[in-house]
Design an enzyme around this catalytic site. Structure first.
Site, mmCIF file in Angstrom:
data_model
loop_
_atom_site.group_PDB
_atom_site.id
_atom_site.type_symbol
_atom_site.label_atom_id
_atom_site.label_comp_id
_atom_site.label_asym_id
_atom_site.label_seq_id
_atom_site.Cartn_x
_atom_site.Cartn_y
_atom_site.Cartn_z
ATOM 1 N N ASP A 20 -8.299 58.688 -17.394
ATOM 2 C CA ASP A 20 -7.273 57.937 -16.672
ATOM 3 C C ASP A 20 -6.083 58.832 -16.337
ATOM 4 O OD1 ASP A 20 -6.111 55.781 -15.482
ATOM 5 O OD2 ASP A 20 -5.654 54.705 -17.329
ATOM 6 N N GLY A 21 -5.420 58.530 -15.243
ATOM 7 C CA GLY A 21 -4.169 59.220 -14.908
ATOM 8 C C GLY A 21 -4.274 60.187 -13.737
ATOM 9 N N ASN A 68 -12.834 49.015 -9.924
ATOM 10 C CA ASN A 68 -12.387 50.069 -8.995
ATOM 11 C C ASN A 68 -12.801 49.803 -7.547
ATOM 12 O OD1 ASN A 68 -12.745 52.839 -11.364
ATOM 13 N ND2 ASN A 68 -10.932 51.653 -10.817
ATOM 14 N N GLU A 207 -13.870 54.775 -33.429
ATOM 15 C CA GLU A 207 -12.488 55.232 -33.597
ATOM 16 C C GLU A 207 -11.879 55.413 -32.211
ATOM 17 O OE1 GLU A 207 -10.808 55.602 -36.380
ATOM 18 O OE2 GLU A 207 -12.528 55.077 -37.631
HETATM 19 C C1 FPP Z 1 -8.726 57.173 -13.204
HETATM 20 O O1 FPP Z 1 -7.508 57.667 -12.698
HETATM 21 C C2 FPP Z 1 -9.860 57.897 -12.678
HETATM 22 C C3 FPP Z 1 -10.871 57.382 -11.918
HETATM 23 C C4 FPP Z 1 -10.919 55.962 -11.526
HETATM 24 C C5 FPP Z 1 -11.959 58.200 -11.381
HETATM 25 C C6 FPP Z 1 -12.445 59.307 -12.268
HETATM 26 C C7 FPP Z 1 -13.188 60.250 -11.432
HETATM 27 C C8 FPP Z 1 -13.207 61.596 -11.584
HETATM 28 C C9 FPP Z 1 -12.533 62.304 -12.688
HETATM 29 C C10 FPP Z 1 -13.895 62.474 -10.591
HETATM 30 C C11 FPP Z 1 -15.367 62.301 -10.396
HETATM 31 C C12 FPP Z 1 -16.173 62.204 -11.626
HETATM 32 C C13 FPP Z 1 -17.279 62.913 -11.943
HETATM 33 C C14 FPP Z 1 -18.027 62.477 -13.136
HETATM 34 C C15 FPP Z 1 -17.777 64.097 -11.211
HETATM 35 P P1 FPP Z 1 -6.600 56.682 -11.840
HETATM 36 O O2 FPP Z 1 -6.899 56.911 -10.410
HETATM 37 O O3 FPP Z 1 -6.781 55.295 -12.321
HETATM 38 O O4 FPP Z 1 -5.159 57.216 -12.207
HETATM 39 P P2 FPP Z 1 -3.819 56.362 -12.240
HETATM 40 O O5 FPP Z 1 -3.977 55.368 -13.352
HETATM 41 O O6 FPP Z 1 -2.795 57.405 -12.538
HETATM 42 O O7 FPP Z 1 -3.652 55.727 -10.897
#
Ligand code: FPP
Length: 249
Positions: A20-21, A68, A207
Protein backbone atom coordinates in the site's frame (compact mmCIF):
# COMPACT_ATOMS: atom_id res chain seq x y z
CA UNK A 1 24.39 -8.14 4.21
CA UNK A 2 21.22 -8.25 6.30
CA UNK A 3 21.01 -5.65 9.08
CA UNK A 4 18.94 -7.97 11.27
CA UNK A 5 20.00 -11.26 12.77
CA UNK A 6 17.46 -13.60 11.20
CA UNK A 7 17.02 -16.96 12.90
CA UNK A 8 17.09 -19.51 10.07
CA UNK A 9 15.19 -21.96 12.28
CA UNK A 10 12.17 -19.66 12.58
CA UNK A 11 11.53 -18.62 9.00
CA UNK A 12 7.79 -18.28 8.24
CA UNK A 13 6.72 -20.64 5.46
CA UNK A 14 4.20 -18.16 4.10
CA UNK A 15 4.33 -14.35 4.13
CA UNK A 16 1.48 -12.22 2.77
CA UNK A 17 1.84 -8.53 1.91
CA UNK A 18 -0.66 -5.72 1.39
CA UNK A 19 1.41 -3.42 -0.81
CA UNK A 20 0.00 0.00 0.00
CA UNK A 21 1.03 3.62 -0.51
CA UNK A 22 2.04 3.75 -4.19
CA UNK A 23 -0.31 6.65 -4.90
CA UNK A 24 0.84 8.72 -1.92
CA UNK A 25 4.49 8.03 -2.77
CA UNK A 26 3.94 9.38 -6.28
CA UNK A 27 1.98 12.38 -5.02
CA UNK A 28 4.80 13.30 -2.62
CA UNK A 29 7.04 13.47 -5.66
CA UNK A 30 4.55 15.48 -7.70
CA UNK A 31 4.01 12.55 -10.07
CA UNK A 32 0.97 10.64 -11.32
CA UNK A 33 -0.22 7.63 -9.29
CA UNK A 34 0.98 5.14 -11.91
CA UNK A 35 4.55 6.34 -11.29
CA UNK A 36 4.12 4.93 -7.80
CA UNK A 37 2.86 1.61 -9.12
CA UNK A 38 5.76 1.39 -11.60
CA UNK A 39 8.23 1.93 -8.77
CA UNK A 40 6.25 -0.54 -6.69
CA UNK A 41 7.32 -3.27 -9.09
CA UNK A 42 10.93 -2.81 -7.89
CA UNK A 43 9.75 -3.44 -4.35
CA UNK A 44 7.95 -6.60 -5.51
CA UNK A 45 11.28 -7.82 -6.91
CA UNK A 46 13.08 -6.93 -3.65
CA UNK A 47 10.52 -8.67 -1.44
CA UNK A 48 10.52 -11.78 -3.64
CA UNK A 49 14.33 -11.96 -3.70
CA UNK A 50 14.58 -11.41 0.05
CA UNK A 51 11.91 -14.03 0.73
CA UNK A 52 13.63 -16.56 -1.54
CA UNK A 53 17.03 -15.93 0.04
CA UNK A 54 15.92 -16.78 3.57
CA UNK A 55 13.75 -19.74 2.56
CA UNK A 56 10.18 -18.42 2.67
CA UNK A 57 8.18 -20.93 0.60
CA UNK A 58 5.09 -18.87 -0.26
CA UNK A 59 4.77 -15.14 -0.83
CA UNK A 60 1.25 -13.78 -1.44
CA UNK A 61 0.93 -10.21 -2.72
CA UNK A 62 -2.30 -8.22 -2.79
CA UNK A 63 -1.80 -6.73 -6.27
CA UNK A 64 -5.43 -5.82 -7.12
CA UNK A 65 -8.51 -6.08 -4.95
CA UNK A 66 -12.12 -6.51 -6.10
CA UNK A 67 -12.66 -2.98 -4.72
CA UNK A 68 -9.82 -1.62 -6.92
CA UNK A 69 -12.18 -1.95 -9.94
CA UNK A 70 -13.77 1.28 -8.60
CA UNK A 71 -10.61 3.30 -9.36
CA UNK A 72 -10.48 5.67 -12.37
CA UNK A 73 -10.47 3.57 -15.53
CA UNK A 74 -7.15 5.10 -16.70
CA UNK A 75 -5.46 3.92 -13.51
CA UNK A 76 -6.94 0.42 -13.86
CA UNK A 77 -5.77 0.19 -17.49
CA UNK A 78 -2.29 1.41 -16.54
CA UNK A 79 -2.09 -1.09 -13.68
CA UNK A 80 -3.12 -3.96 -15.95
CA UNK A 81 -0.54 -2.89 -18.56
CA UNK A 82 2.09 -2.74 -15.85
CA UNK A 83 1.17 -6.21 -14.70
CA UNK A 84 1.42 -7.63 -18.25
CA UNK A 85 4.77 -5.87 -18.89
CA UNK A 86 6.17 -6.97 -15.53
CA UNK A 87 5.18 -10.58 -16.13
CA UNK A 88 6.81 -10.64 -19.59
CA UNK A 89 9.94 -8.82 -18.34
CA UNK A 90 10.39 -10.95 -15.25
CA UNK A 91 9.52 -14.50 -16.32
CA UNK A 92 13.17 -15.44 -17.09
CA UNK A 93 14.22 -14.01 -13.75
CA UNK A 94 11.44 -15.98 -12.00
CA UNK A 95 12.83 -19.14 -13.56
CA UNK A 96 16.39 -18.29 -12.52
CA UNK A 97 15.24 -17.76 -8.95
CA UNK A 98 13.12 -20.93 -8.87
CA UNK A 99 9.84 -19.03 -8.53
CA UNK A 100 6.55 -20.70 -9.39
CA UNK A 101 3.83 -18.19 -10.26
CA UNK A 102 0.27 -18.71 -9.01
CA UNK A 103 -2.81 -16.52 -8.65
CA UNK A 104 -5.89 -16.23 -6.46
CA UNK A 105 -8.97 -14.14 -7.25
CA UNK A 106 -11.28 -13.71 -10.22
CA UNK A 107 -8.51 -13.84 -12.80
CA UNK A 108 -11.03 -14.65 -15.54
CA UNK A 109 -12.43 -11.11 -15.41
CA UNK A 110 -9.04 -9.47 -15.98
CA UNK A 111 -8.34 -8.12 -19.50
CA UNK A 112 -7.53 -10.89 -22.00
CA UNK A 113 -3.92 -9.67 -22.41
CA UNK A 114 -3.43 -10.06 -18.69
CA UNK A 115 -4.94 -13.53 -18.60
CA UNK A 116 -2.71 -14.61 -21.50
CA UNK A 117 0.45 -13.31 -19.79
CA UNK A 118 -0.51 -15.05 -16.56
CA UNK A 119 -1.32 -18.38 -18.22
CA UNK A 120 2.00 -18.35 -20.12
CA UNK A 121 4.06 -17.37 -17.07
CA UNK A 122 2.33 -20.00 -14.91
CA UNK A 123 3.07 -22.66 -17.52
CA UNK A 124 6.73 -21.60 -17.88
CA UNK A 125 7.33 -21.57 -14.12
CA UNK A 126 5.20 -24.54 -13.11
CA UNK A 127 8.13 -26.87 -12.27
CA UNK A 128 9.96 -24.37 -10.05
CA UNK A 129 10.21 -25.42 -6.43
CA UNK A 130 12.05 -22.78 -4.40
CA UNK A 131 9.22 -20.35 -3.73
CA UNK A 132 5.63 -19.85 -4.92
CA UNK A 133 4.64 -16.28 -5.71
CA UNK A 134 0.87 -15.99 -5.33
CA UNK A 135 -0.60 -12.84 -6.87
CA UNK A 136 -4.01 -11.88 -5.49
CA UNK A 137 -5.76 -10.30 -8.48
CA UNK A 138 -9.34 -9.13 -8.41
CA UNK A 139 -9.40 -10.78 -5.02
CA UNK A 140 -11.78 -10.30 -2.11
CA UNK A 141 -11.81 -12.51 0.94
CA UNK A 142 -15.56 -12.22 1.57
CA UNK A 143 -16.21 -13.16 -2.05
CA UNK A 144 -13.84 -16.12 -1.75
CA UNK A 145 -15.66 -17.31 1.38
CA UNK A 146 -19.09 -16.76 -0.23
CA UNK A 147 -18.07 -18.83 -3.25
CA UNK A 148 -16.85 -21.61 -0.97
CA UNK A 149 -20.20 -21.59 0.89
CA UNK A 150 -22.06 -21.66 -2.43
CA UNK A 151 -20.04 -24.67 -3.60
CA UNK A 152 -20.50 -26.54 -0.32
CA UNK A 153 -24.24 -25.79 -0.30
CA UNK A 154 -24.67 -27.15 -3.82
CA UNK A 155 -22.82 -30.31 -2.89
CA UNK A 156 -24.95 -30.71 0.25
CA UNK A 157 -28.17 -30.26 -1.74
CA UNK A 158 -27.00 -32.84 -4.28
CA UNK A 159 -26.19 -35.31 -1.50
CA UNK A 160 -22.45 -35.20 -2.25
CA UNK A 161 -21.43 -33.54 1.02
CA UNK A 162 -22.56 -34.40 4.52
CA UNK A 163 -23.20 -31.13 6.45
CA UNK A 164 -21.71 -32.76 9.55
CA UNK A 165 -18.43 -33.13 7.68
CA UNK A 166 -18.07 -29.36 7.42
CA UNK A 167 -15.21 -28.39 9.71
CA UNK A 168 -12.33 -25.91 9.57
CA UNK A 169 -10.11 -28.10 7.41
CA UNK A 170 -12.92 -28.73 4.97
CA UNK A 171 -13.73 -25.01 4.67
CA UNK A 172 -10.02 -24.29 4.05
CA UNK A 173 -10.02 -26.88 1.28
CA UNK A 174 -12.82 -24.99 -0.55
CA UNK A 175 -10.86 -21.71 -0.62
CA UNK A 176 -8.57 -20.58 -3.43
CA UNK A 177 -5.64 -21.04 -1.04
CA UNK A 178 -6.41 -24.75 -0.48
CA UNK A 179 -2.93 -25.76 -1.66
CA UNK A 180 -1.05 -23.39 0.64
CA UNK A 181 -0.45 -23.18 4.38
CA UNK A 182 -1.94 -20.16 6.19
CA UNK A 183 0.44 -17.19 6.34
CA UNK A 184 2.37 -16.86 9.60
CA UNK A 185 3.09 -13.18 8.85
CA UNK A 186 1.12 -10.40 7.16
CA UNK A 187 2.92 -7.17 6.27
CA UNK A 188 1.03 -3.99 5.40
CA UNK A 189 2.87 -0.87 4.31
CA UNK A 190 1.92 2.84 4.34
CA UNK A 191 0.63 3.21 7.90
CA UNK A 192 -2.84 1.75 7.33
CA UNK A 193 -3.70 -0.73 10.09
CA UNK A 194 -6.41 -2.77 8.37
CA UNK A 195 -6.84 -6.18 6.76
CA UNK A 196 -9.03 -4.77 3.94
CA UNK A 197 -10.81 -7.94 2.87
CA UNK A 198 -7.56 -9.88 2.38
CA UNK A 199 -7.27 -13.58 3.40
CA UNK A 200 -9.61 -13.09 6.34
CA UNK A 201 -10.13 -16.81 7.03
CA UNK A 202 -6.45 -17.60 6.50
CA UNK A 203 -5.21 -14.81 8.81
CA UNK A 204 -6.90 -16.21 11.95
CA UNK A 205 -3.56 -16.80 13.76
CA UNK A 206 -1.28 -14.68 11.57
CA UNK A 207 1.11 -12.15 13.12
CA UNK A 208 0.35 -8.68 11.75
CA UNK A 209 3.17 -6.26 10.95
CA UNK A 210 2.35 -2.68 10.05
CA UNK A 211 4.91 -0.16 8.85
CA UNK A 212 4.61 3.51 7.81
CA UNK A 213 6.96 2.95 4.87
CA UNK A 214 5.23 3.44 1.52
CA UNK A 215 5.41 0.40 -0.75
CA UNK A 216 7.86 1.83 -3.34
CA UNK A 217 10.30 2.52 -0.46
CA UNK A 218 9.93 -1.00 0.99
CA UNK A 219 13.23 -2.72 0.24
CA UNK A 220 14.98 -5.97 1.17
CA UNK A 221 16.17 -4.62 4.52
CA UNK A 222 12.59 -3.63 5.40
CA UNK A 223 11.44 -7.16 4.58
CA UNK A 224 14.15 -8.61 6.82
CA UNK A 225 13.15 -6.20 9.59
CA UNK A 226 9.58 -7.51 9.40
CA UNK A 227 10.83 -11.10 9.59
CA UNK A 228 13.06 -10.21 12.54
CA UNK A 229 10.14 -8.54 14.31
CA UNK A 230 8.00 -11.64 13.69
CA UNK A 231 10.72 -13.85 15.13
CA UNK A 232 10.73 -11.90 18.42
CA UNK A 233 7.04 -12.69 18.97
CA UNK A 234 5.70 -15.69 20.82
CA UNK A 235 2.99 -17.50 18.87
CA UNK A 236 0.71 -19.14 21.40
CA UNK A 237 -2.36 -20.25 19.40
CA UNK A 238 -4.51 -19.75 22.51
CA UNK A 239 -2.15 -21.65 24.83
CA UNK A 240 -0.26 -20.21 27.82
CA UNK A 241 3.40 -19.16 27.67
CA UNK A 242 4.25 -22.05 30.05
CA UNK A 243 2.67 -24.63 27.77
CA UNK A 244 4.67 -23.30 24.82
CA UNK A 245 7.95 -23.24 26.81
CA UNK A 246 7.43 -26.78 28.16
CA UNK A 247 6.66 -28.06 24.71
CA UNK A 248 9.81 -26.45 23.27
CA UNK A 249 12.01 -27.60 26.16
C1 FPP B 1 -1.68 0.16 -3.45
O1 FPP B 1 -1.24 1.50 -3.48
C2 FPP B 1 -1.18 -0.60 -4.57
C3 FPP B 1 -1.93 -1.20 -5.54
C4 FPP B 1 -3.40 -1.14 -5.55
C5 FPP B 1 -1.34 -1.91 -6.67
C6 FPP B 1 -0.09 -2.69 -6.39
C7 FPP B 1 0.57 -2.95 -7.67
C8 FPP B 1 1.91 -2.97 -7.87
C9 FPP B 1 2.90 -2.81 -6.80
C10 FPP B 1 2.47 -3.12 -9.25
C11 FPP B 1 2.15 -4.37 -10.01
C12 FPP B 1 2.30 -5.64 -9.26
C13 FPP B 1 2.99 -6.74 -9.64
C14 FPP B 1 2.80 -7.95 -8.82
C15 FPP B 1 3.92 -6.81 -10.78
P1 FPP B 1 -2.33 2.65 -3.60
O2 FPP B 1 -2.48 3.01 -5.02
O3 FPP B 1 -3.57 2.21 -2.91
O4 FPP B 1 -1.63 3.81 -2.79
P2 FPP B 1 -2.36 4.96 -1.97
O5 FPP B 1 -3.06 4.29 -0.83
O6 FPP B 1 -1.21 5.80 -1.53
O7 FPP B 1 -3.28 5.66 -2.91
Amino acid sequence: MKDFKIDQNKIPKHVAIIMDGNGRWAKQKGELRIFGHTNGVDSVREALTAAGEIGVEYLTLYAFSTENWNRPKEEIAALMDLLVQSIYNETDELNKKGVKLATIGDVEILPKSCQKALIEAKEKTKDNKKITLILALSYSSRREISLAIQKMSKEVSQGELNPNAINEDLVSSYLSTADYPDPELLIRTSGENRVSNFLMWQLAYTELYFTDILWPDFKKKNFYKAIYDYQQRERRFGKTSEQILNHNA
